[in-house]
Write a protein that holds these residues in place. Structure first.
Motif, mmCIF file in Angstrom:
data_model
loop_
_atom_site.group_PDB
_atom_site.id
_atom_site.type_symbol
_atom_site.label_atom_id
_atom_site.label_comp_id
_atom_site.label_asym_id
_atom_site.label_seq_id
_atom_site.Cartn_x
_atom_site.Cartn_y
_atom_site.Cartn_z
ATOM 1 N N GLY A 144 0.847 -1.187 0.000
ATOM 2 C CA GLY A 144 0.000 0.000 0.000
ATOM 3 C C GLY A 144 0.880 1.235 0.000
ATOM 4 N N LYS A 145 0.258 2.374 0.226
ATOM 5 C CA LYS A 145 1.012 3.627 0.269
ATOM 6 C C LYS A 145 0.668 4.386 1.538
ATOM 7 C CE LYS A 145 2.124 4.189 -4.482
ATOM 8 N NZ LYS A 145 2.702 5.108 -5.392
ATOM 9 N N ILE A 146 1.672 5.089 2.043
ATOM 10 C CA ILE A 146 1.474 5.938 3.218
ATOM 11 C C ILE A 146 1.969 7.333 2.903
ATOM 12 C CG2 ILE A 146 1.680 4.007 4.828
ATOM 13 C CD1 ILE A 146 4.548 5.083 5.461
ATOM 14 N N GLN A 147 1.460 8.293 3.655
ATOM 15 C CA GLN A 147 1.969 9.661 3.596
ATOM 16 C C GLN A 147 2.730 9.906 4.893
ATOM 17 O OE1 GLN A 147 -1.444 12.197 2.940
ATOM 18 N NE2 GLN A 147 -1.102 12.175 0.733
ATOM 19 N N ILE A 148 3.962 10.372 4.744
ATOM 20 C CA ILE A 148 4.816 10.570 5.907
ATOM 21 C C ILE A 148 5.754 11.743 5.646
ATOM 22 C CG2 ILE A 148 6.567 8.931 5.108
ATOM 23 C CD1 ILE A 148 6.715 7.978 8.045
ATOM 24 N N LYS A 149 6.068 12.454 6.705
ATOM 25 C CA LYS A 149 6.977 13.590 6.564
ATOM 26 C C LYS A 149 8.404 13.110 6.850
ATOM 27 C CE LYS A 149 7.495 18.430 7.737
ATOM 28 N NZ LYS A 149 6.951 19.561 8.462
ATOM 29 N N ILE A 150 9.255 13.218 5.826
ATOM 30 C CA ILE A 150 10.660 12.823 5.939
ATOM 31 C C ILE A 150 11.513 13.962 5.395
ATOM 32 C CG2 ILE A 150 12.416 11.123 5.308
ATOM 33 C CD1 ILE A 150 10.183 9.202 4.638
ATOM 34 N N GLN A 151 12.558 14.301 6.129
ATOM 35 C CA GLN A 151 13.501 15.334 5.709
ATOM 36 C C GLN A 151 12.781 16.639 5.363
ATOM 37 O OE1 GLN A 151 16.235 11.922 3.701
ATOM 38 N NE2 GLN A 151 16.290 13.846 2.661
ATOM 39 N N GLY A 152 11.746 16.958 6.130
ATOM 40 C CA GLY A 152 11.051 18.230 5.980
ATOM 41 C C GLY A 152 10.035 18.281 4.859
ATOM 42 N N ALA A 153 9.760 17.160 4.202
ATOM 43 C CA ALA A 153 8.793 17.163 3.106
ATOM 44 C C ALA A 153 7.818 15.995 3.276
ATOM 45 C CB ALA A 153 9.513 17.036 1.764
ATOM 46 N N LEU A 154 6.564 16.232 2.908
ATOM 47 C CA LEU A 154 5.551 15.193 2.959
ATOM 48 C C LEU A 154 5.731 14.285 1.748
ATOM 49 C CD1 LEU A 154 3.088 14.156 4.501
ATOM 50 C CD2 LEU A 154 1.666 15.546 2.982
ATOM 51 N N ARG A 155 5.909 12.983 1.994
ATOM 52 C CA ARG A 155 6.182 12.017 0.923
ATOM 53 C C ARG A 155 5.103 10.946 0.891
ATOM 54 N NH1 ARG A 155 11.427 13.322 -1.456
ATOM 55 N NH2 ARG A 155 12.455 14.531 0.142
ATOM 56 N N GLU A 156 4.872 10.395 -0.282
ATOM 57 C CA GLU A 156 3.961 9.266 -0.470
ATOM 58 C C GLU A 156 4.844 8.078 -0.839
ATOM 59 O OE1 GLU A 156 1.016 8.156 -3.945
ATOM 60 O OE2 GLU A 156 0.301 9.917 -2.830
ATOM 61 N N LEU A 157 4.918 7.080 0.074
ATOM 62 C CA LEU A 157 5.839 5.967 -0.102
ATOM 63 C C LEU A 157 5.132 4.621 0.027
ATOM 64 C CD1 LEU A 157 8.689 7.415 2.130
ATOM 65 C CD2 LEU A 157 8.593 7.438 -0.360
ATOM 66 N N GLU A 158 5.728 3.590 -0.583
ATOM 67 C CA GLU A 158 5.177 2.248 -0.512
ATOM 68 C C GLU A 158 5.456 1.640 0.859
ATOM 69 O OE1 GLU A 158 7.034 0.284 -3.855
ATOM 70 O OE2 GLU A 158 5.329 0.802 -5.130
ATOM 71 N N ALA A 159 4.505 0.828 1.332
ATOM 72 C CA ALA A 159 4.638 0.234 2.658
ATOM 73 C C ALA A 159 4.004 -1.143 2.724
ATOM 74 C CB ALA A 159 3.996 1.147 3.698
ATOM 75 N N LEU A 160 4.506 -1.947 3.658
ATOM 76 C CA LEU A 160 3.958 -3.264 3.997
ATOM 77 C C LEU A 160 3.779 -3.308 5.512
ATOM 78 C CD1 LEU A 160 6.243 -5.585 1.820
ATOM 79 C CD2 LEU A 160 3.795 -5.181 1.481
ATOM 80 N N THR A 161 2.990 -4.284 5.974
ATOM 81 C CA THR A 161 2.817 -4.444 7.419
ATOM 82 C C THR A 161 2.821 -5.921 7.790
ATOM 83 O OG1 THR A 161 1.493 -3.842 9.339
ATOM 84 C CG2 THR A 161 0.284 -4.442 7.345
ATOM 85 N N ASP A 162 3.242 -6.210 9.007
ATOM 86 C CA ASP A 162 3.171 -7.562 9.571
ATOM 87 C C ASP A 162 1.915 -7.719 10.424
ATOM 88 O OD1 ASP A 162 5.586 -8.446 8.426
ATOM 89 O OD2 ASP A 162 6.754 -7.538 10.038
ATOM 90 N N TYR A 163 1.099 -6.683 10.498
ATOM 91 C CA TYR A 163 -0.133 -6.678 11.293
ATOM 92 C C TYR A 163 -1.122 -7.666 10.690
ATOM 93 C CZ TYR A 163 -3.637 -4.454 14.312
ATOM 94 O OH TYR A 163 -4.588 -4.192 15.269
ATOM 95 N N ASN A 164 -2.000 -8.252 11.514
ATOM 96 C CA ASN A 164 -2.932 -9.291 11.074
ATOM 97 C C ASN A 164 -4.154 -8.770 10.332
ATOM 98 O OD1 ASN A 164 -1.342 -11.322 12.114
ATOM 99 N ND2 ASN A 164 -2.277 -11.204 14.134
ATOM 100 N N GLU A 165 -4.352 -7.454 10.299
ATOM 101 C CA GLU A 165 -5.497 -6.878 9.597
ATOM 102 C C GLU A 165 -5.001 -5.852 8.587
ATOM 103 O OE1 GLU A 165 -8.370 -5.185 12.296
ATOM 104 O OE2 GLU A 165 -8.166 -6.851 13.703
ATOM 105 N N ASP A 166 -5.792 -5.649 7.517
ATOM 106 C CA ASP A 166 -5.465 -4.603 6.546
ATOM 107 C C ASP A 166 -5.465 -3.248 7.249
ATOM 108 O OD1 ASP A 166 -5.388 -6.505 4.567
ATOM 109 O OD2 ASP A 166 -7.286 -5.892 3.608
ATOM 110 N N LEU A 167 -4.562 -2.400 6.863
ATOM 111 C CA LEU A 167 -4.539 -1.028 7.385
ATOM 112 C C LEU A 167 -5.191 -0.143 6.338
ATOM 113 C CD1 LEU A 167 -0.911 -0.961 8.877
ATOM 114 C CD2 LEU A 167 -3.053 -1.504 10.037
#
Length: 190
Positions: A144-167
């Motif tokens: 999936g994709k997340i929005q996160i602030k890195i190095q002073g800028a809001l970024r849209e990056l790919e992500a995975l989870t080990d959690y048992n439910e969809d996020l």
């Protein structure tokens, strides 16, 4: 003009020659820098060039040496005019010249630190809090994709989870790991 120069002592003539030549060179370097003709410095002795950080503290550069001799000469002439001895004049000149070199080297060093490469370093995302943008599948089933602030800028990056439910979209998450290929591993926040 020649009569004035002939009346000077050899010590004074030496200072005037150093001052004249170095001041002309200083003006040439200044003008070429202003019009953008400034290339790489000639004579960089201790240039520590790293892939990520660029040039380090550069003390022996053409600009610094020209500035040293210009300030060396002018402070020496002022010291001679003040009636100081030859040894005191030389000491004052060297101290003033070295001070100018340190000031210029420090100035250029800190100016170079103001620039940013813009390269995203994924490790900077660790422990950051963000929000799910596109659903992330449970147990690493779907990227999936997340929005996160890195190095002073809001970024849209790919992500995975080990959690048992969809996020789902809008869920607040925390980055707990970064894979070798740059995908973020996330977990939900309560």
């Amino acid at each position: 003009m020649m009569e004035w120069f002939q009346e000077l002592t050899s010590f004074q003539k030496t200072y005037w020659i150093i001052t004249g030549i170095s001041t002309l060179m200083f003006l040439f370097v200044l003008v070429s820098t202003m019009i953008g003709a400034d290339g790489d410095d000639i004579g960089d002795v201790d240039a520590e060039i790293d892939a990520d950080t660029g040039a380090g503290f550069q003390f022996f550069t053409l600009k610094n040496l020209v500035a040293f001799f210009a300030i060396f000469g002018w402070s020496g002439i002022a010291s001679i005019d003040a009636g100081n001895s030859k040894s005191l004049t030389i000491i004052i000149s060297v101290i003033c010249g070295l001070t100018m070199m340190f000031v210029m080297a420090g100035l250029f060093y800190y100016i170079s630190k103001l620039t940013s490469s813009g390269t995203l370093k994924m490790q900077n995302a660790l422990n950051s809090i963000g929000e799910v943008y596109l659903t992330v599948g449970a147990n690493r089933s779907k990227i999936g994709k997340i929005q996160i602030k890195i190095q002073g800028a809001l970024r849209e990056l790919e992500a995975l989870t080990d959690y048992n439910e969809d996020l789902k979209q809008g869920k607040i998450i925390k980055v707990i790991e970064v894979t070798n290929n740059g995908i973020l591993i996330i977990e939900p926040q309560n």
